[in-house]
Design a protein around this motif. Sequence first.
Motif, PDB file in Angstrom:
ATOM      1  N   ALA A  33       1.934   2.790 -12.443  1.00  0.00           N
ATOM      2  CA  ALA A  33       2.549   1.469 -12.240  1.00  0.00           C
ATOM      3  C   ALA A  33       2.260   0.551 -13.423  1.00  0.00           C
ATOM      4  CB  ALA A  33       2.031   0.849 -10.945  1.00  0.00           C
ATOM      5  N   ALA A  34       1.043   0.617 -13.961  1.00  0.00           N
ATOM      6  CA  ALA A  34       0.680  -0.219 -15.108  1.00  0.00           C
ATOM      7  C   ALA A  34       1.511   0.148 -16.337  1.00  0.00           C
ATOM      8  CB  ALA A  34      -0.802  -0.075 -15.413  1.00  0.00           C
ATOM      9  N   ARG A  35       1.760   1.458 -16.531  1.00  0.00           N
ATOM     10  CA  ARG A  35       2.594   1.880 -17.669  1.00  0.00           C
ATOM     11  C   ARG A  35       4.004   1.341 -17.538  1.00  0.00           C
ATOM     12  NH1 ARG A  35      -0.157   7.034 -16.923  1.00  0.00           N
ATOM     13  NH2 ARG A  35       1.636   7.668 -15.692  1.00  0.00           N
ATOM     14  N   GLU A  36       4.462   1.140 -16.299  1.00  0.00           N
ATOM     15  CA  GLU A  36       5.793   0.579 -16.055  1.00  0.00           C
ATOM     16  C   GLU A  36       5.769  -0.953 -16.029  1.00  0.00           C
ATOM     17  OE1 GLU A  36       7.024   2.384 -12.401  1.00  0.00           O
ATOM     18  OE2 GLU A  36       6.973   4.405 -13.241  1.00  0.00           O
ATOM     19  N   GLY A  37       4.587  -1.546 -16.228  1.00  0.00           N
ATOM     20  CA  GLY A  37       4.457  -2.986 -16.289  1.00  0.00           C
ATOM     21  C   GLY A  37       4.505  -3.675 -14.933  1.00  0.00           C
ATOM     22  N   ARG A  38       4.042  -3.019 -13.901  1.00  0.00           N
ATOM     23  CA  ARG A  38       4.058  -3.625 -12.569  1.00  0.00           C
ATOM     24  C   ARG A  38       2.741  -3.351 -11.855  1.00  0.00           C
ATOM     25  NH1 ARG A  38       5.440   0.311  -8.653  1.00  0.00           N
ATOM     26  NH2 ARG A  38       5.902   2.301  -9.626  1.00  0.00           N
ATOM     27  N   TYR A  52      -2.316  -4.628  -6.414  1.00  0.00           N
ATOM     28  CA  TYR A  52      -3.458  -4.166  -7.198  1.00  0.00           C
ATOM     29  C   TYR A  52      -3.018  -3.790  -8.603  1.00  0.00           C
ATOM     30  CZ  TYR A  52      -5.958  -3.814  -2.776  1.00  0.00           C
ATOM     31  OH  TYR A  52      -6.551  -4.103  -1.577  1.00  0.00           O
ATOM     32  N   SER A  53      -3.924  -4.011  -9.539  1.00  0.00           N
ATOM     33  CA  SER A  53      -3.681  -3.589 -10.914  1.00  0.00           C
ATOM     34  C   SER A  53      -5.004  -3.204 -11.550  1.00  0.00           C
ATOM     35  CB  SER A  53      -3.008  -4.708 -11.713  1.00  0.00           C
ATOM     36  OG  SER A  53      -3.820  -5.866 -11.715  1.00  0.00           O
ATOM     37  N   LEU A  54      -4.935  -2.342 -12.550  1.00  0.00           N
ATOM     38  CA  LEU A  54      -6.139  -1.919 -13.262  1.00  0.00           C
ATOM     39  C   LEU A  54      -6.693  -3.077 -14.069  1.00  0.00           C
ATOM     40  CD1 LEU A  54      -4.839   1.496 -14.554  1.00  0.00           C
ATOM     41  CD2 LEU A  54      -6.711   1.188 -12.942  1.00  0.00           C
ATOM     42  N   ASN A  55      -8.002  -3.203 -14.098  1.00  0.00           N
ATOM     43  CA  ASN A  55      -8.643  -4.208 -14.938  1.00  0.00           C
ATOM     44  C   ASN A  55      -8.515  -3.792 -16.398  1.00  0.00           C
ATOM     45  OD1 ASN A  55      -9.440  -5.985 -12.939  1.00  0.00           O
ATOM     46  ND2 ASN A  55     -11.396  -4.958 -12.615  1.00  0.00           N
ATOM     47  N   PRO A  56      -8.560  -4.756 -17.305  1.00  0.00           N
ATOM     48  CA  PRO A  56      -8.423  -4.410 -18.730  1.00  0.00           C
ATOM     49  C   PRO A  56      -9.449  -3.377 -19.208  1.00  0.00           C
ATOM     50  CG  PRO A  56      -8.261  -6.784 -18.431  1.00  0.00           C
ATOM     51  CD  PRO A  56      -8.638  -6.203 -17.105  1.00  0.00           C
ATOM     52  N   GLU A  57     -10.701  -3.476 -18.696  1.00  0.00           N
ATOM     53  CA  GLU A  57     -11.731  -2.509 -19.097  1.00  0.00           C
ATOM     54  C   GLU A  57     -11.351  -1.098 -18.639  1.00  0.00           C
ATOM     55  OE1 GLU A  57     -12.615  -5.094 -16.914  1.00  0.00           O
ATOM     56  OE2 GLU A  57     -13.203  -6.524 -18.447  1.00  0.00           O
TER      57      GLU A  57
END
Length: 128
Positions: A63-68, A112-117
């Motif tokens: 999902a993060a790779r797709e920007g969501r 939910y989204s992954l934290n930058p770290e």
Amino acid sequence: MYNQQQPITPLRFRRKAHAPLPEKPEAAEPDRAGNEHIRELLKAFGLRTSLIRLKVIDALHAAAREGRSIGVRGVHSQLEQLDIPLSFLSVREVLKRLCVEGVISLGSDKCYSLNPEARAVLEQPVSR
């Protein structure tokens, strides 16, 4: 009837003949290597590796790779589409735990989204 001459063997001591376990196919190894970056992430955050954590983080990373960002239902639906039989409650509990440990964050929109770290660890080359 009960035969007093025959000794009683408790159930826990009775042995069954087991067939030898089949060897694992070599095709399983590429999937394991494909999850190595997620294993490194869990290790970096001091968490043990489990199948459900691998799958949930993989769904969040996709999902993060797709920007969501996605909510519990979105993660659960994505895992169902991949024929991964995990209950909604299990997915929710894993997401909560990953949130507490700082791997992911919960937005005001309950997504939910992954934290930058965590994202930085996932995007590093895998060390062997």
